[in-house]
Design an enzyme around this catalytic site. Sequence first.
Site, PDB file in Angstrom:
ATOM      1  N   LEU A  66       0.868  -1.175   0.000  1.00 49.81           N
ATOM      2  CA  LEU A  66       0.000   0.000   0.000  1.00 49.81           C
ATOM      3  C   LEU A  66       0.903   1.223   0.000  1.00 49.81           C
ATOM      4  CD1 LEU A  66      -2.780  -0.866   2.645  1.00 49.81           C
ATOM      5  CD2 LEU A  66      -2.968  -0.937   0.149  1.00 49.81           C
ATOM      6  N   ASP A  67       0.451   2.283  -0.664  1.00 52.46           N
ATOM      7  CA  ASP A  67       1.213   3.536  -0.655  1.00 52.46           C
ATOM      8  C   ASP A  67       1.439   4.009   0.773  1.00 52.46           C
ATOM      9  OD1 ASP A  67       1.311   3.575  -3.399  1.00 52.46           O
ATOM     10  OD2 ASP A  67      -0.187   5.163  -3.648  1.00 52.46           O
ATOM     11  N   PHE A  68       2.498   4.795   0.940  1.00 52.28           N
ATOM     12  CA  PHE A  68       2.882   5.364   2.238  1.00 52.28           C
ATOM     13  C   PHE A  68       1.693   5.986   2.971  1.00 52.28           C
ATOM     14  CE2 PHE A  68       4.256   9.342   4.376  1.00 52.28           C
ATOM     15  CZ  PHE A  68       5.020   8.792   5.405  1.00 52.28           C
ATOM     16  N   THR A  70      -1.551   5.537   2.420  1.00 48.63           N
ATOM     17  CA  THR A  70      -2.767   4.727   2.443  1.00 48.63           C
ATOM     18  C   THR A  70      -2.779   3.816   3.665  1.00 48.63           C
ATOM     19  OG1 THR A  70      -2.752   4.721   0.023  1.00 48.63           O
ATOM     20  CG2 THR A  70      -4.186   3.112   1.103  1.00 48.63           C
ATOM     21  N   ARG A 176      -5.237   6.899  -7.150  1.00 48.21           N
ATOM     22  CA  ARG A 176      -4.963   8.325  -6.959  1.00 48.21           C
ATOM     23  C   ARG A 176      -4.985   9.084  -8.286  1.00 48.21           C
ATOM     24  NH1 ARG A 176       0.333   8.192  -3.163  1.00 48.21           N
ATOM     25  NH2 ARG A 176      -0.016  10.444  -3.081  1.00 48.21           N
TER      26      ARG A 176
END
Length: 232
Positions: A66-68, A70, A176
């Site tokens: 997962l993105d930083f 998220t 995003r």
Amino acid sequence: MSTIVDTFIAPPCHDEIEILYQDEHLLLINKPAGLLSLSGKNPQNLDSVHYRLVQQFPGCTLVHRLDFGTSGLMVIARNKAINAALCQQFSQRTVKKGYSALLCGHLDDDEGLIDASIAKDPALFPRMAICAISGKPARSRYQVLERVYQTLENGAKLPLTRVQLTPETGRTHQLRIHCQYLGHPILGCDLYGGLLLPGTQQTPRLMLHANALNFVHPVSGNPVTARNPSPF
């Protein structure tokens, strides 16, 4: 050929990783926002989901990231064989993922499909780009849950839309950039608009949370239906 240098330094994350389920084969966790999934090459970015979990579960590996910014559900393999089996499910797109998000503005349609190819562009790093020519196919579905107004410090009302997002592909930054492409970036998104609340200096976290994960347990063969309510 230019070399891409990642200068991002992650601020300290004081939130704990919540373990929602565990057995001898895998873990289901709730990743906090503001924590890297994997430690970076820069020693200042040592802290991560993997760095923390491997202390407690030696040999565990990440199946996906997962993105930083998220938060939400991640499945972690506890050995290489389980990792390989889960990675195969992800690559075959049999894993179903769902996300809750707050988008800037009010969407006109109650549901829809975003079909826009995504490409890496070294000139834009770390951002991705929508590109029909060189991009890889990317599809995301959205469903509106509610349209709300947030009252700001100056008394103004900010229109926001709470949506459920379902990615059909798994490109970097897909949700995003797709929301930006839709004209309604995710609130708190530093790369694709939606960062600052108008009329204030307040910068919210990225309002994106992985709230659903469906896959097949690689050992028992039973379906796993994980749900994790959004914190916002």
